[in-house]
Scaffold this active site. Structure first.
Site, short mmCIF file in Angstrom:
data_model
loop_
_atom_site.label_atom_id
_atom_site.label_comp_id
_atom_site.label_asym_id
_atom_site.label_seq_id
_atom_site.Cartn_x
_atom_site.Cartn_y
_atom_site.Cartn_z
N GLY A 1 -4.94 -5.17 7.09
CA GLY A 1 -6.05 -4.25 7.28
C GLY A 1 -7.08 -4.62 8.33
N THR B 1 -0.21 1.12 6.83
CA THR B 1 -0.05 -0.02 5.93
C THR B 1 0.13 -1.28 6.77
OG1 THR B 1 1.37 -1.11 4.30
CG2 THR B 1 2.42 0.54 5.69
N GLY B 2 -0.49 -2.35 6.35
CA GLY B 2 -0.37 -3.60 7.10
C GLY B 2 -1.61 -4.44 6.91
N ASP C 1 -8.33 -1.55 5.48
CA ASP C 1 -8.37 -0.34 6.31
C ASP C 1 -8.12 0.93 5.51
OD1 ASP C 1 -5.76 -1.41 5.87
OD2 ASP C 1 -4.98 0.07 7.27
N THR D 1 0.83 -1.21 0.00
CA THR D 1 0.00 0.00 0.00
C THR D 1 0.86 1.26 0.00
OG1 THR D 1 -1.84 -1.02 1.12
CG2 THR D 1 -1.55 1.30 1.55
N1 ASP Z 1 -3.62 -2.27 4.58
C1 ASP Z 1 -3.88 -2.84 3.30
C2 ASP Z 1 -5.12 -3.69 3.36
O1 ASP Z 1 -5.29 -4.41 4.32
C3 ASP Z 1 -2.77 -3.66 2.79
C4 ASP Z 1 -1.45 -2.96 2.76
O2 ASP Z 1 -1.12 -2.18 3.63
O3 ASP Z 1 -0.67 -3.22 1.82
O4 ASP Z 1 -5.88 -3.68 2.42
#
Ligand code: ASP
Length: 353
Positions: free
Chosen positions: A273, A270-271, A250, A219
């Protein structure tokens, strides 16, 4: 006499109106967190990521330097990363289980507390611009799917064929994730036993789903402070590889993946979600500053390094306050991140050490 008094009142208020934050303008970006280690990086790949982030930082910073707003700077920086196949946003987004690219994005402005977000779109070239259009040109905060696409088209945003978002490496990642899922499902007995015992993290994690290959959450996000002293935050993503059933993470959820408030901070996350939504990560950082008087760094670290870790949520955030302080904690192996400040001091970082 009355006239003189009014003049005096206006003159004492002027400095407050004209307060100039030119010496504080700052822009911070992330390009995703996850299992990003020196061991799984090649020099070519690292160079490409550094160049991509450098370009995004400078595009965004130029806007701030020329007197643009923090929202305009966030848009400029994020569009660079959306247009780059390196990041999991716009072109280069990850694939859903059905082999589609479904994009989410959001934005928030710290002075007005206005926000905009779009979710599950497949034809909008730059989702961040659509989120900004929702914020600025509609009475709504969140639009999803076909309606969001119709709105973007009406507002003159660029619409592309869904094939525009295709990249071979992301498609291969989907194939691998589906293979692994199949293997996992062959071991359902083990998973069922584990699930009966309850989720490891204390939250209802779907233990038998494999998301992104190698757990890289690519993300992108940006937080900025402009010369008017206004903060803004934006986030854009393709979500997680192999996601199903119109799953939304998220990134487009205000308060979870994105939040901005001039009284506290601007945050982009980012992480994984699901954990970030349940922990209302971005707003929690702001709330800890507002209600507990924590500094930006204390609040960001409390949420990412303590609360999220206890709950099993992997990832990180970039955060910025009105004094230009920056915090970029992450509890994963690495996080693509970088900043540029008003003295043009700039840094791009990838790994933990
Ligand atoms: N947070 C994003 C999601 O869960 C994924 C990401 O951070 O790459 O959709």
């Amino acid at each position: 006499m009355k006239c003189l008094f009014t003049l005096f009142a206006i003159m004492t208020m002027l400095p407050a109106f004209a307060q100039d934050f030119s010496d504080k303008i700052t822009l911070v970006i992330h390009g995703g967190a996850g299992t990003i280690t020196r061991a799984n990086m090649t020099p070519e790949k690292e160079k490409a990521y550094r160049e991509g982030m450098q370009l995004a930082l400078h595009k965004g910073y130029d806007v701030l330097k020329k007197g643009g707003t923090s929202v305009q700077a966030v848009e400029a920086a994020i569009r660079v990363m959306e247009d780059s196949p390196l990041f999991n946003a716009g072109k280069g987004a990850v694939f859903t289980h059905e082999g589609k690219n479904e994009l989410d994005a959001s934005v928030m402005e710290g002075q007005s507390l206005k926000a905009g977000s779009i979710a599950g779109v497949t034809t909008i070239r730059n989702p961040i611009s659509a989120a900004i259009a929702v914020m600025e040109k509609s009475p709504h905060v969140m639009m999803a799917g076909r309606g969001a696409e119709e709105f973007a088209r009406e507002k003159g945003l660029e619409i592309v064929d869904p094939s525009y978002f295709y990249t071979e490496s992301r498609y291969k990642a989907l194939q691998r994730a589906r293979e692994e899922e199949k293997t996992e499902l062959d071991h359902n007995a083990k998973d069922e036993k584990a699930l009966k015992k309850g989720p490891k993290s204390g939250m209802n994690a779907p233990e038998n789903l494999i998301f992104d290959e190698g757990k890289k959450y690519g993300t992108v996000g940006c937080v900025a402070l402009d010369r008017f002293g206004n903060l803004a935050a934006g986030t854009s993503t393709g979500g997680m590889t192999n996601k199903r059933y119109g799953r939304i993470g998220d990134a487009p959820v205000i308060g979870a993946g994105t939040y901005a408030n001039n009284n506290t901070c601007a945050v982009s996350a980012t992480g994984h979600g699901e954990y970030f939504i349940r922990s209302v990560v971005a707003y929690d950082i702001s709330a800890l500053m507002e209600y507990k008087g924590m500094t930006l760094d204390e609040a960001a670290r409390e949420v990412v390094m303590k609360k999220l870790v206890e709950r099993g949520g992997e990832g990180g955030v970039i955060a910025l306050d009105r004094q230009g302080n920056i915090s970029m904690p992450f509890n994963s192996e690495g996080m693509y991140r970088g900043y540029i400040k008003s003295d043009e001091k700039s840094e791009i970082l990838i790994y933990k050490d």
